[in-house]
Design a protein around this motif. Structure first.
Motif: not given
Length: 380
Positions: A95-121
């Protein structure tokens, strides 16, 4: 541990990130606007200990005041290690806070509201499309940030041919819309696809894959560079506030329109659906018959579509004339629909791993080409 949004469509503000188990974040507002909901950021983890990384718990603490809080109910954020394959991660909302969790398998990971569609694409999409002999890439003008308003004209004019327009991403955070357009264009330009070939014998397509490139790059949910909600600018757009709509409208007056599809995403409803222009002044029985037939065709084509859930229809004469679908449907007295896809999952065909996704959006775009094929002879 480092968190960054300094890239195309990035959006996050770090409040506290010293403890992986309690990362405090906020989503930034669209520029000169109260809207916010789109987030997109990169998490660079600390070196793994004993080959394992701890669970990272991210709290978006201002989620409760976002533009569409009902969008957080039963929602799961997406993550990716390669920025190509996106998957859902465990997510809760209190009701106030959105919480999401992940134990990363690699050094770097991206998060997003939905799969991004970049300006380059986006640039890749329009420039690869122009390589087809059936396609012309036109630039209608520039946005407030100086980006091109790109239009793809697919097909050649001829006697009796219909004029069909598609626009997408008036609301830049609704990235599923451009994934849909990518699938639609890919199939329309397939020389071996009989549906595409038959359609190009009967119609000319004008497609704007991204109506809001400035908002897309800035990481906005809903507005352009100066906070204008483009889907409320269609009655009286201006080059000073909404050049994107102004330029597209001018081209529409030049070409005329027999059918219009405006592609969007809906934060709350976990289904695909259409929204028509029943409340415009020009709406009549012929218009209704076209709408009904198109929905029947889509129901027969794909189980991803449904017509039981959606927006309430406007009463006669009560439609908002500033909305794109309403303005086009009334101005050109044509079949005009807003296509809505979910940010969550499609309840009719749920997928626990990816939910509604970029790939499924693209496939739906391909399916819609079949729907247009079955409608084209009825348009005028």
């Amino acid at each position: 541990m480092q968190i960054s949004d300094n890239f195309d469509s990035g959006n996050i503000r770090v409040i506290e990130a010293s403890d992986p188990s309690n990362i405090q974040l906020e989503i930034k507002h669209d520029n000169q606007s109260d809207f916010y909901q789109w987030f997109h950021f990169k998490l660079q983890t600390d070196p793994a200990e004993n080959g394992e990384r701890p669970e990272h718990v991210m709290h978006i603490i201002n989620a409760g005041d976002a533009a569409y809080v009902e969008g957080w109910e039963d929602y799961q954020a997406v993550a990716s290690y390669d920025r190509d394959h996106w998957f859902r991660v465990p997510t809760t909302y209190d009701g106030k806070t959105l919480t999401f969790t992940l134990a990363p398998e690699y050094d770097s990971v991206y998060f997003a509201y939905f799969s991004p569609y970049s300006y380059e694409r986006h640039q890749d999409l329009v420039h690869s499309a122009q390589m087809s002999p059936d396609c012309q890439l036109q630039v209608l003008g520039q946005t407030l940030d100086g980006r091109d308003m790109s239009l793809l004209k697919i097909g050649q004019e001829g006697e009796g041919k219909k004029t069909i327009w598609l626009t997408a991403r008036q609301h830049p955070g609704e990235t599923m819309a451009e994934w849909f357009i990518e699938g639609f264009i890919d199939r329309l330009l397939d020389e071996d696809d009989g549906v595409a070939r038959a359609l190009l014998n009967k119609a000319v397509f004008y497609i704007v894959p991204n109506m809001n490139p400035d908002g897309s790059v800035r990481g906005h949910l809903r507005t352009n560079a100066v906070g204008a909600n483009l889907n409320r600018e269609w009655l009286e757009p201006s080059m000073e506030r909404s050049p994107e709509v102004f330029l597209v409208r001018e081209k529409m007056f030049e070409t005329g329109i027999d059918m219009f599809l405006d592609i969007h995403g809906d934060e709350a409803l976990p289904v695909n659906f259409l929204a028509g222009c029943e409340g415009v002044v020009a709406y009549d029985e012929r218009h209704k018959a076209l709408e009904d037939k198109f929905k029947e065709i889509l129901l027969a084509i794909t189980p991803e579509f449904q017509d039981d859930r959606g927006y309430e229809k406007d009463e006669p004469g009560k439609a908002n004339p500033t909305v794109g679908t309403n303005w086009v449907g009334n101005q050109f007295k044509c079949l005009a629909y807003t296509v809505e896809m979910p940010f969550k999952d499609n309840d009719l065909l749920p997928d626990a791993t990816v939910g509604w996704s970029d790939t499924r959006s693209s496939l739906l775009g391909r399916d819609f080409l079949t729907g247009v094929y079955h409608m084209v002879d009825e348009l005028r």
